[in-house]
Design a protein around this motif. Structure first.
Motif, PDB file in Angstrom:
ATOM      1  N   HIS A   1       0.844  -1.205   0.000  1.00 10.45           N
ATOM      2  CA  HIS A   1       0.000   0.000   0.000  1.00 10.45           C
ATOM      3  C   HIS A   1       0.876   1.251   0.000  1.00 10.45           C
ATOM      4  CE1 HIS A   1      -2.518   3.148   2.031  1.00 10.45           C
ATOM      5  NE2 HIS A   1      -3.170   2.898   0.917  1.00 10.45           N
ATOM      6  N   GLY A   2       0.383   2.284  -0.677  1.00  8.70           N
ATOM      7  CA  GLY A   2       1.108   3.556  -0.724  1.00  8.70           C
ATOM      8  C   GLY A   2       2.234   3.483  -1.732  1.00  8.70           C
ATOM      9  N   GLY A   3       2.847   4.633  -1.941  1.00 10.57           N
ATOM     10  CA  GLY A   3       3.885   4.716  -2.956  1.00 10.57           C
ATOM     11  C   GLY A   3       5.197   4.108  -2.489  1.00 10.57           C
ATOM     12  N   PRO A   4       5.847   3.266  -3.326  1.00 13.41           N
ATOM     13  CA  PRO A   4       7.223   2.873  -3.025  1.00 13.41           C
ATOM     14  C   PRO A   4       8.095   4.130  -3.000  1.00 13.41           C
ATOM     15  CG  PRO A   4       6.326   1.559  -4.837  1.00 13.41           C
ATOM     16  CD  PRO A   4       5.363   2.662  -4.575  1.00 13.41           C
ATOM     17  N   LYS A   5       9.182   4.105  -2.249  1.00 10.44           N
ATOM     18  CA  LYS A   5      10.036   5.291  -2.139  1.00 10.44           C
ATOM     19  C   LYS A   5      11.421   4.964  -2.698  1.00 10.44           C
ATOM     20  CE  LYS A   5       6.757   7.723  -0.259  1.00 10.44           C
ATOM     21  NZ  LYS A   5       5.684   6.879  -0.006  1.00 10.44           N
ATOM     22  N   PHE A   6      11.914   5.857  -3.598  1.00 12.41           N
ATOM     23  CA  PHE A   6      13.204   5.652  -4.250  1.00 12.41           C
ATOM     24  C   PHE A   6      14.308   6.347  -3.459  1.00 12.41           C
ATOM     25  CE2 PHE A   6      10.084   5.486  -7.736  1.00 12.41           C
ATOM     26  CZ  PHE A   6      10.423   4.273  -8.314  1.00 12.41           C
ATOM     27  N   SER A   7      15.518   5.766  -3.504  1.00 11.36           N
ATOM     28  CA  SER A   7      16.665   6.482  -2.938  1.00 11.36           C
ATOM     29  C   SER A   7      16.907   7.707  -3.820  1.00 11.36           C
ATOM     30  CB  SER A   7      17.889   5.567  -2.887  1.00 11.36           C
ATOM     31  OG  SER A   7      18.167   5.059  -4.180  1.00 11.36           O
TER      32      SER A   7
ATOM     33  N   HIS B   1      15.214  13.370   3.731  1.00  6.49           N
ATOM     34  CA  HIS B   1      15.689  14.213   2.630  1.00  6.49           C
ATOM     35  C   HIS B   1      17.041  13.747   2.092  1.00  6.49           C
ATOM     36  CE1 HIS B   1      17.845  15.659   6.115  1.00  6.49           C
ATOM     37  NE2 HIS B   1      18.708  16.223   5.298  1.00  6.49           N
ATOM     38  N   ASP B   2      17.865  13.145   2.974  1.00  5.86           N
ATOM     39  CA  ASP B   2      19.203  12.746   2.554  1.00  5.86           C
ATOM     40  C   ASP B   2      19.284  11.268   2.179  1.00  5.86           C
ATOM     41  OD1 ASP B   2      18.814  11.652   5.011  1.00  5.86           O
ATOM     42  OD2 ASP B   2      20.404  12.737   6.042  1.00  5.86           O
ATOM     43  N   GLY B   3      18.133  10.596   2.176  1.00  4.96           N
ATOM     44  CA  GLY B   3      18.101   9.193   1.767  1.00  4.96           C
ATOM     45  C   GLY B   3      18.649   8.230   2.811  1.00  4.96           C
ATOM     46  N   LYS B   4      18.934   8.726   4.029  1.00  2.00           N
ATOM     47  CA  LYS B   4      19.575   7.836   5.006  1.00  2.00           C
ATOM     48  C   LYS B   4      18.575   7.011   5.816  1.00  2.00           C
ATOM     49  CE  LYS B   4      23.797  10.345   6.054  1.00  2.00           C
ATOM     50  NZ  LYS B   4      24.403  11.241   7.041  1.00  2.00           N
ATOM     51  N   TRP B   5      17.387   7.587   6.044  1.00  2.00           N
ATOM     52  CA  TRP B   5      16.453   6.953   6.984  1.00  2.00           C
ATOM     53  C   TRP B   5      15.106   6.718   6.307  1.00  2.00           C
ATOM     54  CZ3 TRP B   5      20.177   6.210  10.111  1.00  2.00           C
ATOM     55  CH2 TRP B   5      21.086   7.228  10.394  1.00  2.00           C
ATOM     56  N   LEU B   6      14.474   5.664   6.762  1.00  2.00           N
ATOM     57  CA  LEU B   6      13.152   5.348   6.245  1.00  2.00           C
ATOM     58  C   LEU B   6      12.214   5.267   7.451  1.00  2.00           C
ATOM     59  CD1 LEU B   6      12.176   4.562   3.312  1.00  2.00           C
ATOM     60  CD2 LEU B   6      12.006   2.248   4.223  1.00  2.00           C
ATOM     61  N   ALA B   7      11.136   6.043   7.428  1.00  2.00           N
ATOM     62  CA  ALA B   7      10.184   6.020   8.547  1.00  2.00           C
ATOM     63  C   ALA B   7       8.959   5.220   8.132  1.00  2.00           C
ATOM     64  CB  ALA B   7       9.783   7.438   8.921  1.00  2.00           C
TER      65      ALA B   7
ATOM     66  N   PRO C   1       2.079  -1.836  16.355  1.00  3.29           N
ATOM     67  CA  PRO C   1       1.707  -1.087  17.539  1.00  3.29           C
ATOM     68  C   PRO C   1       1.697   0.399  17.208  1.00  3.29           C
ATOM     69  CG  PRO C   1       3.996  -1.775  17.673  1.00  3.29           C
ATOM     70  CD  PRO C   1       3.458  -2.324  16.391  1.00  3.29           C
ATOM     71  N   MET C   2       1.352   1.242  18.158  1.00  5.32           N
ATOM     72  CA  MET C   2       1.224   2.674  17.867  1.00  5.32           C
ATOM     73  C   MET C   2       2.611   3.330  17.941  1.00  5.32           C
ATOM     74  SD  MET C   2      -2.329   3.632  19.668  1.00  5.32           S
ATOM     75  CE  MET C   2      -3.640   2.440  19.813  1.00  5.32           C
ATOM     76  N   THR C   3       3.348   3.126  16.857  1.00  5.13           N
ATOM     77  CA  THR C   3       4.741   3.579  16.839  1.00  5.13           C
ATOM     78  C   THR C   3       5.120   4.138  15.476  1.00  5.13           C
ATOM     79  OG1 THR C   3       5.379   1.344  16.184  1.00  5.13           O
ATOM     80  CG2 THR C   3       5.609   1.871  18.517  1.00  5.13           C
ATOM     81  N   LEU C   4       6.241   4.827  15.472  1.00  5.89           N
ATOM     82  CA  LEU C   4       6.920   5.174  14.228  1.00  5.89           C
ATOM     83  C   LEU C   4       8.243   4.416  14.266  1.00  5.89           C
ATOM     84  CD1 LEU C   4       6.787   7.270  11.739  1.00  5.89           C
ATOM     85  CD2 LEU C   4       8.602   8.434  12.990  1.00  5.89           C
ATOM     86  N   THR C   5       8.483   3.583  13.252  1.00  5.27           N
ATOM     87  CA  THR C   5       9.744   2.846  13.212  1.00  5.27           C
ATOM     88  C   THR C   5      10.679   3.552  12.240  1.00  5.27           C
ATOM     89  OG1 THR C   5       8.602   0.774  13.620  1.00  5.27           O
ATOM     90  CG2 THR C   5      10.809   0.609  12.684  1.00  5.27           C
ATOM     91  N   ILE C   6      11.905   3.803  12.664  1.00 10.40           N
ATOM     92  CA  ILE C   6      12.882   4.412  11.762  1.00 10.40           C
ATOM     93  C   ILE C   6      13.965   3.372  11.467  1.00 10.40           C
ATOM     94  CG2 ILE C   6      14.526   6.308  11.405  1.00 10.40           C
ATOM     95  CD1 ILE C   6      12.736   8.041  13.163  1.00 10.40           C
ATOM     96  N   LEU C   7      14.153   3.140  10.165  1.00 14.55           N
ATOM     97  CA  LEU C   7      15.118   2.131   9.710  1.00 14.55           C
ATOM     98  C   LEU C   7      16.257   2.822   8.987  1.00 14.55           C
ATOM     99  CD1 LEU C   7      12.512  -0.245   8.003  1.00 14.55           C
ATOM    100  CD2 LEU C   7      13.572  -0.611  10.256  1.00 14.55           C
ATOM    101  N   SER C   8      17.405   2.160   8.968  1.00 10.01           N
ATOM    102  CA  SER C   8      18.502   2.630   8.136  1.00 10.01           C
ATOM    103  C   SER C   8      18.228   2.138   6.711  1.00 10.01           C
ATOM    104  CB  SER C   8      19.815   2.051   8.662  1.00 10.01           C
ATOM    105  OG  SER C   8      20.752   2.028   7.614  1.00 10.01           O
ATOM    106  N   THR C   9      18.319   3.029   5.731  1.00  9.06           N
ATOM    107  CA  THR C   9      18.081   2.596   4.352  1.00  9.06           C
ATOM    108  C   THR C   9      19.227   1.709   3.859  1.00  9.06           C
ATOM    109  OG1 THR C   9      19.085   4.636   3.573  1.00  9.06           O
ATOM    110  CG2 THR C   9      16.675   4.563   3.652  1.00  9.06           C
ATOM    111  N   GLU C  10      20.364   1.835   4.493  1.00 11.83           N
ATOM    112  CA  GLU C  10      21.545   1.073   4.088  1.00 11.83           C
ATOM    113  C   GLU C  10      21.302  -0.428   4.220  1.00 11.83           C
ATOM    114  OE1 GLU C  10      24.437   2.371   2.983  1.00 11.83           O
ATOM    115  OE2 GLU C  10      25.281   0.330   2.791  1.00 11.83           O
ATOM    116  N   ASP C  11      20.909  -0.845   5.439  1.00 14.29           N
ATOM    117  CA  ASP C  11      20.825  -2.286   5.693  1.00 14.29           C
ATOM    118  C   ASP C  11      19.527  -2.687   6.396  1.00 14.29           C
ATOM    119  OD1 ASP C  11      21.167  -1.178   8.146  1.00 14.29           O
ATOM    120  OD2 ASP C  11      23.009  -2.265   8.651  1.00 14.29           O
ATOM    121  N   LEU C  12      18.552  -1.787   6.413  1.00 11.96           N
ATOM    122  CA  LEU C  12      17.247  -2.058   7.028  1.00 11.96           C
ATOM    123  C   LEU C  12      17.339  -2.331   8.534  1.00 11.96           C
ATOM    124  CD1 LEU C  12      15.480  -4.263   4.284  1.00 11.96           C
ATOM    125  CD2 LEU C  12      15.244  -1.817   4.663  1.00 11.96           C
TER     126      LEU C  12
END
Ligand code: DHE
Length: 519
Positions: free
Chosen positions: A167-173, A215-221, A227-238
């Motif tokens: 669901h939703g748009g895939p996001k490009f680096s 904005h810098d392509g480093k993090w993916l939210a 659960p009721m959270t925001l998960t932040i991942l590294s785009t490098e290695d998830l």
């Protein structure tokens, strides 16, 4: 995973063939028939999560018929031999019951879910000869795949499997090399477009809404309901960088309706479902001035750096009068328009000063997330479809007045345009005219053509090629297609067979924030 899949499938099918003895008890039926694929806690395994949060969002055949007849082109078998109609109905009702307890899904669980593809080998240039900036992805929801298209020839370079229910748009680096795709079950998949190979995947939530890249392509939210959270991942290695509990100032926990990238602000903006707050999360390590520098801001005392002293992921709360959903942002991300819960008005929030500055009469449930903007007579205007009424509202983004209402043949879902085209395209998603696509002049607001390329089928969502010369339209059916139009003559050029294609995403249009596309 690929090695255990057949074993699990075999055991599912084996179980499916066993007569089910004893009185009807949906919990027992679940344990005997479903648990192998969908997990002991109904949160998914090789099959999707079977919880109301996911099931009520599924379009297509209803749950009882899926249990009875199975699902074509998936590993879901038919259970009509084992269960009579009463037991099927009871099992379906059981699956629609909320879980008594939501298991923890924090850093440890997310990390444990991470699967990096061992055979993945990065390449230093694309293994194909197409224009890397004109690659277009088609999400095919019919059998949970993505097709990678050459945007000039429309050849399919690859077709890969995604997690269930994207669901939703895939996001490009930012360089257009990698793409990140999210499923409603909270899986995030990383795919290398140059190598045409999956890099890995991780389950960042149990029921999720969408993803945004920094904005810098480093993090993916990843915005989560469960659960009721925001998960932040590294785009490098998830890997997991942070899991933020989303709790309002008055201590109410809240689901996150969506997370957006605000590039100029170097932040993520969060829409909260259950709290009258908007959150801004800094993605800039030097975020201090943005978050504390507003001398006139009454929000100054609300700035909380959590926990980094450098400002990365510092959070700012913007209090509003009611929970707002589904945001449209103006070009510089100074203002957003959010939809009110009553579905009859929109609210403009100035993100700099952190408060509401205008209200718009937008009855009929505006779908602001699909809003697009362009110049007209020296003014910047935005347009939004309405999910409950056959019309499109056009708004002046300086005065926030509604300057036109365009009547359509039914309620629409998506609007799309491109800086190089004089038209915007508006689908009719609901009702008897769901097979209609309107093409509308951006200056006169006249409908210049009404296309009906597949009578009776849902025809929706448009993406343009990099130069705006071609418009790609989905015939949103299981034996559907992507239709390629000449965006000027509006003539059909080609029909590419696809399995229930939904959204389409052009690398260039996305990474350059092209006018007329979603971000
Ligand atoms: Fe979507 C994007 C929310 C139902 C297909 N949808 C989005 C986004 C949000 C959103 C917040 C922007 C995310 C992004 O791209 O980062 N969608 C919602 C809802 O709240 C709603 C109404 C109810 C729900 O089920 O959650 C909803 N959406 C649907 C559907 O029923 C659609 C048509 C089919 C489906 O796949 O579920 C659907 N939504 C899409 C698509 C996009 C999207 C194809 C990306 C559009 C784009 O061009 O970027």
């Amino acid at each position: 995973l690929s090695r255990i899949k057949p074993l699990l499938l075999a055991s599912c099918v084996f179980l499916a063939l066993q007569p089910v003895a004893g009185a009807a008890d949906p919990a027992t039926d679940y344990q005997e028939l479903c648990v192998e694929c969908h997990g002991a806690s109904r949160l998914g395994g090789i099959g999707p999560a079977l919880i109301p949060e996911t099931l009520k969002r599924m379009r297509g055949p209803n749950l009882e018929s899926v249990i009875r007849d199975g699902r074509d082109a998936t590993q879901m078998p038919a259970f009509s031999e084992e269960l009579d109609s009463t037991r099927i109905a009871e099992l379906a009702a059981f699956l629609k019951t909320p879980l008594a307890e939501i298991p923890p899904w924090g850093e440890a669980e997310i990390t444990a879910s991470r699967e990096m593809v061992e055979s993945y080998a990065p390449v230093d240039r694309p293994i194909w000869a197409s224009d890397p900036m004109n690659i277009t992805l088609v999400v095919e929801t019919g059998d949970h795949h993505v097709s990678v298209l050459d945007g000039d020839t429309f050849d399919v370079l690859d077709r890969f499997e995604t997690p269930f229910a994207v669901h939703g748009g895939p996001k490009f680096s930012p360089d257009g090399r990698f793409v990140f795709i999210m499923s409603r079950d909270g899986w995030v998949q990383k795919y290398d477009l140059w190598a045409l190979a999956e890099v890995g995947r991780v389950r960042g939530g149990l029921n999720s809404r969408n993803i945004a890249m920094s904005h810098d392509g480093k993090w993916l939210a990843l915005a989560n309901y469960l659960p009721m959270t925001l998960t932040i991942l590294s785009t490098e290695d998830l890997s997991v960088v942070k899991v933020m509990d989303v709790v309002a100032k008055d201590k109410t926990p809240s689901r996150v309706s969506a997370v957006y990238q605000a590039p100029q602000r170097k932040s993520f903006i969060l829409a909260l479902k259950d709290a009258a707050e908007i959150w801004e999360v800094a993605t800039d390590p030097d975020a201090e001035p943005i978050y504390e520098g507003f001398v006139h801001s009454r929000e100054k005392d609300m700035v909380e750096a959590i926990p980094s002293s450098e400002g990365l992921f510092a959070r700012r709360r913007i209090e509003v009068s009611e929970p707002l959903d589904d945001f449209f942002f103006d070009d510089d991300y100074r203002n957003l328009v959010g939809a009110s819960r009553d579905g009859v008005h929109g609210v403009v929030v100035n993100l700099n000063v952190g408060r509401e500055i205008a209200e718009l009469p937008l009855e009929g449930m505006p779908h602001l997330g699909s809003g697009i903007s362009w110049d007209r007579d020296g003014r910047r205007v935005m347009a939004t479809p309405h999910l409950k009424e056959g019309k499109i509202s056009v708004i002046d983004t300086e005065t926030w007045d509604r300057i036109a209402v365009i009547e359509t043949e039914g309620p629409g879902f998506f609007l799309r345009s491109h800086e190089n085209t004089p038209y915007f395209w508006a689908d009719v998603f609901f009702g008897p005219n769901k097979d209609v696509m309107h093409v509308i002049d951006k200056q006169s607001f006249e409908i210049v053509k009404t296309l009906r390329p597949a009578p009776g089928a849902t025809v929706a969502h448009v993406e343009f090629t990099r130069d705006g010369s071609r418009a790609l339209v989905s015939v949103w059916e299981d034996d559907g297609a992507v239709i390629v139009y000449d965006a000027n003559s509006l003539e059909e050029l080609e029909r590419l067979p696809m399995r229930k294609p939904s959204g389409k995403y052009n690398v260039w249009n996305k990474i350059t924030f092209s006018e007329g596309t979603s971000h």
